[in-house]
Scaffold this active site. Structure first.
Site, short mmCIF file in Angstrom:
data_model
loop_
_atom_site.label_atom_id
_atom_site.label_comp_id
_atom_site.label_asym_id
_atom_site.label_seq_id
_atom_site.Cartn_x
_atom_site.Cartn_y
_atom_site.Cartn_z
N HIS A 155 -82.45 25.76 -77.92
CA HIS A 155 -81.97 24.83 -79.16
C HIS A 155 -80.68 25.75 -79.34
O HIS A 155 -80.17 25.49 -80.54
CB HIS A 155 -82.89 24.72 -80.19
CG HIS A 155 -84.08 23.97 -79.85
ND1 HIS A 155 -84.29 22.76 -80.00
CD2 HIS A 155 -85.27 24.86 -79.59
CE1 HIS A 155 -85.60 22.41 -79.78
NE2 HIS A 155 -86.10 23.72 -79.63
N SER A 276 -52.24 29.32 -72.08
CA SER A 276 -51.58 28.34 -73.17
C SER A 276 -50.04 28.24 -72.94
O SER A 276 -49.68 29.43 -72.76
CB SER A 276 -52.05 28.52 -74.67
OG SER A 276 -51.60 27.92 -75.64
N LYS A 282 -53.87 33.47 -74.95
CA LYS A 282 -55.33 32.68 -74.55
C LYS A 282 -55.51 33.03 -73.16
O LYS A 282 -54.57 32.72 -72.31
CB LYS A 282 -54.89 31.22 -74.85
CG LYS A 282 -54.65 30.88 -76.08
CD LYS A 282 -56.02 31.01 -76.84
CE LYS A 282 -57.17 29.89 -76.24
NZ LYS A 282 -56.76 28.37 -76.51
N GLU A 289 -64.31 23.98 -67.48
CA GLU A 289 -64.35 23.08 -68.68
C GLU A 289 -64.06 21.71 -67.62
O GLU A 289 -64.54 20.52 -67.78
CB GLU A 289 -63.08 22.82 -69.46
CG GLU A 289 -63.37 24.21 -70.65
CD GLU A 289 -62.13 24.34 -71.45
OE1 GLU A 289 -61.30 23.60 -71.33
OE2 GLU A 289 -62.25 25.46 -72.24
#
Length: 481
Positions: A155, A276, A282, A289
């Site tokens: 969970h 980025s 970044k 992804e």
């Protein structure tokens, strides 16, 4: 050159021709189309439909066409509506009128189904190799980081301590099921449609069993209508691809979370990260992804083809021209994505200390309940006692392992001085050494089992027992004929 224009007086509308043409999609099947045509020429000669000399001339011409494709010299011209038209057109330019005999007794219906299945068999073999690569990377990383302790989650909440190697191997076994499904799909794909013709079967005495073996199929399809209309193998492959995508997405999603600054359990190599355009600090896990995103795309390919197939009558319909685009796209996706994820796993840095620091005493609450069970307390009662201990610790703003013995005894007289040993996560792992558990010896056995499976798979290739059953089915059909 058209393969069907004899009964027509006028030309097809240019836009209709553009809609009808599939050459930009199916041109990648040039190799299997030529191989199927070579086998068909030999089968025609064997059945005395054409002479051996004519078959040899066709085969030599087809080899020349193959060489042009292989070197990139082949030119697709206006009027090549599909790969079959293109190959036969060029064959005619090379050997002349004899090329017109090649299509004797066959249809584009059985030809394209044969090409597609041949292409699919090779594609599945390549996808399996890509899955193998990812599995090997998981095994190697599990061995390299064998004793690293990770907080396990359910969970998305911390649950119990597990070995990071155990977590890695959980994804190995999901991929192993994917491999099994791919191999079974491959076996069911190896059914030869060639000789089914348009729908009723060829009128010439073609030895379809020998033809099947010549092309590497296991059996000749037993029903001509089913042979030309069946696209189950394409749907199965897309299902396999979608499920692989789902498994990769689950792996990726966890690693994305683990790589955040808040977790910092792992760090991705620069080779598999991006930055980025605005924020210089970044470092994004974009490959993961993309794997997560492409899982939805793969699922879309599956549902799209199933929607196309669901309302079709038996035999061949032009709707089936839509079968190859999603399959090719799914293959291309897996062909790149699987090696990239394998590289990501191989090169990622594991922050052992950060993981261990996240394994706080609350993750050992179940072990504390087990401690009481071993002292005769029923588990349901022990569960309640430990729950109250957790609340007591939370109210005092301390860890459960920081409660004094007197505080614990206020909840149950079964607690004693040795209760402190419960809060050693390594001891908790040692207690879980049954089959499939996260204990050190259990995971060691699990990794060895996985390595042995890989050796067996490499030595046997296709699923041996499935292959035997297909051979037995083929013998039944041959005896019946």
């Amino acid at each position: 050159m058209k393969l069907w224009g004899g009964r027509f007086e006028g030309d097809i509308d240019p836009l209709a021709m553009q809609l009808n043409a599939s050459i930009n999609i199916d041109k990648r099947m040039w190799d299997v189309d030529i191989r199927g045509s070579v086998a068909w020429a030999r089968a025609l000669a064997k059945a005395s439909v054409i002479t051996k000399a004519e078959a040899n001339e066709m085969c030599a011409g087809l080899q020349a066409v193959w060489s042009e494709f292989n070197t990139g010299e082949f030119k697709i011209v206006t009027g090549d509506e599909d790969i079959h038209t293109a190959v036969e057109r060029r064959l005619g330019e090379i050997i002349g009128a004899t090329a017109g005999k090649l299509h004797t007794g066959r249809s584009r219906n059985d030809q394209v189904a044969t090409d597609f299945r041949l292409w699919m068999i090779e594609a599945i073999d390549l996808v399996i190799k890509r899955v193998d690569l990812l599995q090997d990377s998981l095994i190697a990383k599990a061995e390299a980081e064998f004793d690293v302790i990770l907080p396990g989650y359910t969970h998305t909440q911390r649950a119990q301590p597990i070995l990071f190697s155990h977590w890695l191997m959980s994804h190995f076994w999901a991929l192993e099921r994917d491999r099994e499904r791919l191999r079974q799909t491959r076996a069911r794909t190896a059914s030869l449609p060639l000789g089914a013709a348009a729908l009723a079967g060829t009128a010439y005495p073609i030895d379809r069993v020998a033809l099947a073996h010549d092309l590497g199929f296991v059996i000749a399809a037993p029903n001509s209508l089913d042979a030309i209309g069946d696209r189950d193998f394409a749907v199965e492959f897309l299902f396999d691809a979608a499920l692989i995508g789902s498994h990769l997405s689950r792996l990726a999603d966890a690693l994305i979370l683990y790589s955040t600054s808040e977790f910092n359990f792992v760090e991705m190599s620069d080779a598999y990260s991006t930055g980025s355009s605005l924020m210089p600090q970044k470092k994004n896990a974009d490959m993961l992804e993309l794997a997560r995103g492409k899982a939805g795309t793969l699922l879309g390919y599956l549902t799209g083809l199933m929607a196309t197939l669901k309302g079709l009558p038996s035999a061949y319909d032009k709707d089936l021209q839509e079968d190859k685009a999603p399959v090719f796209a799914a293959f291309d996706t897996l062909d790149v994505m699987l090696p990239v994820i394998a590289g990501t796993i191989t090169t990622m840095k594991v922050n052992r200390g950060r993981m261990l620091k996240a394994v706080d005493a609350s993750l050992l609450a179940t072990d504390l309940a087990d401690y009481l069970v071993k002292r005769g307390v029923p588990f349901r009662q022990a569960h309640g006692i430990v729950g109250r201990a957790v609340r007591l610790a939370a109210d005092a703003a301390v860890g459960i392992d920081q409660l004094s013995l007197s505080q614990l005894k206020s909840l149950s007289e079964s607690f004693d001085q040795d209760v402190r040993s419960v809060f050693d996560p390594r001891l908790a792992l040692t207690m879980r050494d049954g089959i499939g558990a996260t204990g050190f010896e259990s995971v060691r056995r699990q990794i060895e089992s996985a390595k042995q499976i890989r050796v067996i798979d490499e030595s046997h290739g296709d699923d041996y027992y499935w292959h035997r059953r297909q051979i037995e089915r083929a013998k039944i059909m041959q005896d019946a004929s």
